[in-house]
Write a protein that holds these residues in place. Sequence first.
Motif, mmCIF file in Angstrom:
data_model
loop_
_atom_site.group_PDB
_atom_site.id
_atom_site.type_symbol
_atom_site.label_atom_id
_atom_site.label_comp_id
_atom_site.label_asym_id
_atom_site.label_seq_id
_atom_site.Cartn_x
_atom_site.Cartn_y
_atom_site.Cartn_z
ATOM 1 N N ARG A 57 0.763 -1.321 -0.008
ATOM 2 C CA ARG A 57 0.041 -0.017 -0.125
ATOM 3 C C ARG A 57 0.954 1.377 0.005
ATOM 4 N NH1 ARG A 57 -5.197 1.098 1.405
ATOM 5 N NH2 ARG A 57 -5.744 3.246 2.118
ATOM 6 N N VAL A 58 1.008 1.971 -0.970
ATOM 7 C CA VAL A 58 1.565 3.276 -1.273
ATOM 8 C C VAL A 58 0.693 4.442 -0.455
ATOM 9 C CG1 VAL A 58 2.666 4.834 -2.706
ATOM 10 C CG2 VAL A 58 2.958 2.438 -3.348
ATOM 11 N N GLU A 59 1.184 5.168 0.222
ATOM 12 C CA GLU A 59 0.440 6.240 0.974
ATOM 13 C C GLU A 59 0.598 7.472 0.301
ATOM 14 O OE1 GLU A 59 -1.663 5.548 2.933
ATOM 15 O OE2 GLU A 59 -1.136 3.491 3.605
ATOM 16 N N PRO A 60 -0.191 8.230 0.562
ATOM 17 C CA PRO A 60 -0.202 9.481 -0.037
ATOM 18 C C PRO A 60 0.983 10.370 0.399
ATOM 19 C CG PRO A 60 -2.367 9.191 0.525
ATOM 20 C CD PRO A 60 -1.585 8.172 1.005
ATOM 21 N N ALA A 61 1.596 11.281 -0.266
ATOM 22 C CA ALA A 61 2.720 11.913 0.271
ATOM 23 C C ALA A 61 2.359 12.787 1.250
ATOM 24 C CB ALA A 61 3.264 12.676 -1.020
ATOM 25 N N ALA A 62 3.327 13.033 2.263
ATOM 26 C CA ALA A 62 3.158 14.204 3.519
ATOM 27 C C ALA A 62 2.688 15.378 2.794
ATOM 28 C CB ALA A 62 4.249 13.953 4.489
ATOM 29 N N VAL A 63 1.790 16.102 3.717
ATOM 30 C CA VAL A 63 1.690 17.635 3.581
ATOM 31 C C VAL A 63 2.246 18.324 4.285
ATOM 32 C CG1 VAL A 63 -0.094 19.467 3.683
ATOM 33 C CG2 VAL A 63 -0.756 17.122 2.821
ATOM 34 N N ALA A 64 2.872 17.871 5.684
ATOM 35 C CA ALA A 64 3.443 18.300 6.655
ATOM 36 C C ALA A 64 4.218 17.434 7.307
ATOM 37 C CB ALA A 64 2.651 19.064 7.613
ATOM 38 N N ARG A 65 5.555 17.624 8.147
ATOM 39 C CA ARG A 65 6.405 16.737 8.677
ATOM 40 C C ARG A 65 6.586 17.551 10.030
ATOM 41 N NH1 ARG A 65 9.143 16.084 3.684
ATOM 42 N NH2 ARG A 65 8.787 13.991 2.965
ATOM 43 N N LEU A 66 6.432 16.722 11.188
ATOM 44 C CA LEU A 66 6.804 17.100 12.404
ATOM 45 C C LEU A 66 8.089 16.684 12.927
ATOM 46 C CD1 LEU A 66 5.902 18.036 15.402
ATOM 47 C CD2 LEU A 66 5.329 15.511 15.991
ATOM 48 N N ARG A 67 8.878 17.854 13.648
ATOM 49 C CA ARG A 67 10.187 17.265 14.324
ATOM 50 C C ARG A 67 10.346 18.015 15.390
ATOM 51 N NH1 ARG A 67 13.798 21.657 12.695
ATOM 52 N NH2 ARG A 67 12.926 22.760 10.994
ATOM 53 N N PHE A 68 11.336 17.379 16.378
ATOM 54 C CA PHE A 68 11.559 18.286 17.499
ATOM 55 C C PHE A 68 13.106 18.670 17.593
ATOM 56 C CE2 PHE A 68 7.928 17.392 20.026
ATOM 57 C CZ PHE A 68 7.245 16.402 19.676
ATOM 58 N N GLU A 69 13.346 19.792 18.212
ATOM 59 C CA GLU A 69 14.651 20.268 18.426
ATOM 60 C C GLU A 69 14.941 20.464 19.842
ATOM 61 O OE1 GLU A 69 17.218 24.179 17.377
ATOM 62 O OE2 GLU A 69 15.168 24.081 16.533
ATOM 63 N N HIS A 70 15.604 20.063 20.571
ATOM 64 C CA HIS A 70 15.840 20.311 21.780
ATOM 65 C C HIS A 70 16.785 21.433 22.103
ATOM 66 C CE1 HIS A 70 18.102 19.565 25.869
ATOM 67 N NE2 HIS A 70 16.976 19.081 26.292
ATOM 68 N N ARG A 71 16.462 22.420 22.897
ATOM 69 C CA ARG A 71 17.078 23.705 23.092
ATOM 70 C C ARG A 71 16.987 24.243 24.551
ATOM 71 N NH1 ARG A 71 15.591 28.494 19.210
ATOM 72 N NH2 ARG A 71 16.125 26.991 17.713
ATOM 73 N N ASP A 72 17.897 24.424 25.216
ATOM 74 C CA ASP A 72 17.970 24.892 26.700
ATOM 75 C C ASP A 72 17.071 24.495 27.507
ATOM 76 O OD1 ASP A 72 19.695 27.082 25.731
ATOM 77 O OD2 ASP A 72 18.091 28.134 24.953
#
Length: 302
Positions: A57-72
């Motif tokens: 099953r090929v899924e639709p391409a992502a509209v948005a991506r979530l990522r985390f950045e560790h800072r202070d």
Amino acid sequence: MRACLASAAILALLVPASADAQSGRIYRWSDLNGSTRYSDRTEGHATQGGIAEIPIRVEPAAVARLRFEHRDGRHLAWIDNTLGGPIEVMVHAVPGTTPASDPPLPARATVPSGQGVVVAVLAQATGLRVEAIPGSPSAQPRDVEYGYPLGTAALRITQAWGGRHSHADAGNRHAVDFAAPLGTTVLAARDGVVMQTEGSFDDAAPDDPDALERANFIRVLHHDGTMALYAHLQPGGVHVRVGQRVRRGQAIGLSGNTGRSTAPHLHFVVQANRGMRLESVPFRMFGPRGILRFSESIGAGD
């Protein structure tokens, strides 16, 4: 077609490695040592053992991506926009959790094309759920005459505004289904920028509810913030790239029968983001024999 077509964010994106993978095929074969191998290509494997096609099953391409950045000592939740136009996003806590966040969740933001924004700052990285809708909520539709979106003098409409089969929701109430043989040239109906494309799906699945978001399509962003959607394109029928500027009358793809479709046709609709929801916009169009006049009606197509 529903308004949510390809609008929900997918946080894991499958990037096909070949034409076979783009059409959703993976092959299983045995090497000379008898070990089982998997590949998206068949070249060179035929002499090494039988090849069995494994449906995936090929899924639709992502509209948005979530990522985390560790800072202070804090965790910044970024949303990256993958489209060639703005998106609106809503970030929710996973059900059953109440993470400390600034601002409190759910958090909402508009993300410019190809950029990322910090939507929330959390005390710790945690699971989040992301909704994403193409377009800016500040779109101001203009009264514009659209061109006929097919390279043919023939005109047959199988479902118009308010069609009961699939044009009853807000995002498609003013959609039109133009009957078109497979491979008919699809033309840009208005100047704009290619915002989003999907061309990785194979066949129609008229009885599969999950097929609503599995149609090949092109989304074009206009100057006033509205977006034209050209859907049900054939496999390999996307002939433009994200970020490309197109002019009215320019060939952009080929019509098909992908997704939840019962017959070959082009689903055309103009949409605007009305605040985390897509709504269709009434439009004027000049057809092969003059001005087309659409009305709320019931058709048989799609």
